[in-house]
Design an enzyme around this catalytic site. Structure first.
Site, short mmCIF file in Angstrom:
data_model
loop_
_atom_site.label_atom_id
_atom_site.label_comp_id
_atom_site.label_asym_id
_atom_site.label_seq_id
_atom_site.Cartn_x
_atom_site.Cartn_y
_atom_site.Cartn_z
N CYS A 120 0.79 -1.25 0.00
CA CYS A 120 0.00 0.00 0.00
C CYS A 120 0.82 1.29 0.00
CB CYS A 120 -1.00 0.04 1.16
SG CYS A 120 -2.20 -1.29 1.15
N ASP A 121 2.15 1.23 0.05
CA ASP A 121 2.92 2.47 0.05
C ASP A 121 4.31 2.23 -0.57
OD1 ASP A 121 3.31 5.17 0.48
OD2 ASP A 121 3.94 4.95 2.57
N ILE A 122 4.31 1.73 -1.80
CA ILE A 122 5.58 1.47 -2.49
C ILE A 122 6.15 2.79 -2.99
CG2 ILE A 122 6.67 0.32 -4.45
CD1 ILE A 122 5.83 -1.55 -2.20
N ASN A 155 10.83 3.49 0.92
CA ASN A 155 10.52 2.21 1.55
C ASN A 155 11.23 1.03 0.91
OD1 ASN A 155 8.86 3.44 3.40
ND2 ASN A 155 6.98 3.10 2.25
#
Length: 222
Positions: free
Chosen positions: A47-49, A53
């Site tokens: 959900c937060d590539i 990260n």
């Protein structure tokens, strides 16, 4: 992870990654996301590539990190997660429309990261300023150059032309398919891995409507 996160090398002049290292990072992240989506007991959506990260070990092998927004839940229940948001510039259209999320949101984010690995600069239209009238929204520029058979001009100039053209074209095609508006048009991460490994061919992607609209809107505001 001694080499920190990917954004430090792409945007903060920590060090210039050569093309081979960049390509191995793209393949490593693709394999990691494929494992999360297809090989775990329950499908995990990160959900937060984004580059922040993606952590790099001493050999620049990537590790997908920060699972604070990760979703283990099914498609129907995931409608509840639309009150949360990832990072601007990497958000799939379905995040913004409020429909159910699927693993294809990670595919979209991965496509945007591929664009940044290719160019060495941020994609986000928020990085544009009134002094950059000649700057085009990179995802739109990338697909335009791809159709013109001019992908070499998209590559980070800090590499001074030292890259594999076949791999560059492959990365550009994958990235453009990953950021398609309709999630059904995006490949799975398993398919992405096969293409990046050179084991599967991929067609020429169409221009994503949302990307074109974003670029047009930014030009209007300048």
């Amino acid at each position: 992870m001694p080499n920190g996160s990917l954004d430090g090398h792409l945007f903060k002049n920590k060090s210039v990654l050569d093309w081979n290292t960049r390509y191995q990072i793209t393949l490593g992240v693709a394999r990691g996301l494929c494992y999360l989506h297809q090989s775990c007991h329950e499908c995990i959506r990160h959900c937060d590539i984004k580059p922040e990260n993606i952590l790099l070990d001493a050999s620049f092998v990537p590790k997908v990190a920060d699972f604070g927004m990760a979703a283990f839940v099914g498609r129907d229940f995931s409608r509840l997660l639309t009150t949360f948001r990832g990072t601007a510039g990497y958000l799939a259209p379905e995040w913004l429309s409020g429909v159910a999320i699927t693993p294809k949101i990670d595919v979209y984010g991965f496509g945007m990261v591929l664009m940044e690995i290719l160019s060495g600069k941020r994609n986000s239209p928020e990085t544009f300023t009134s002094s950059s009238d000649d700057v085009e929204y990179f995802p739109v520029e990338a697909i335009s150059k791809l159709h013109q058979a001019d992908v070499g001009s998209l590559v980070d100039p800090q590499l001074h032309g030292d890259f594999d053209m076949e791999q560059v074209e492959r990365v550009c095609k994958v990235a453009c398919w990953c950021i398609q508006d309709n999630e059904a048009d995006r490949p799975t991460m398993g398919e992405v891995v096969l293409v990046l490994q050179g084991l599967q061919e991929i067609d020429m992607p169409p221009m994503p409507r949302l990307a074109a609209m974003t670029a047009q809107s930014d030009e209007t505001s300048l």
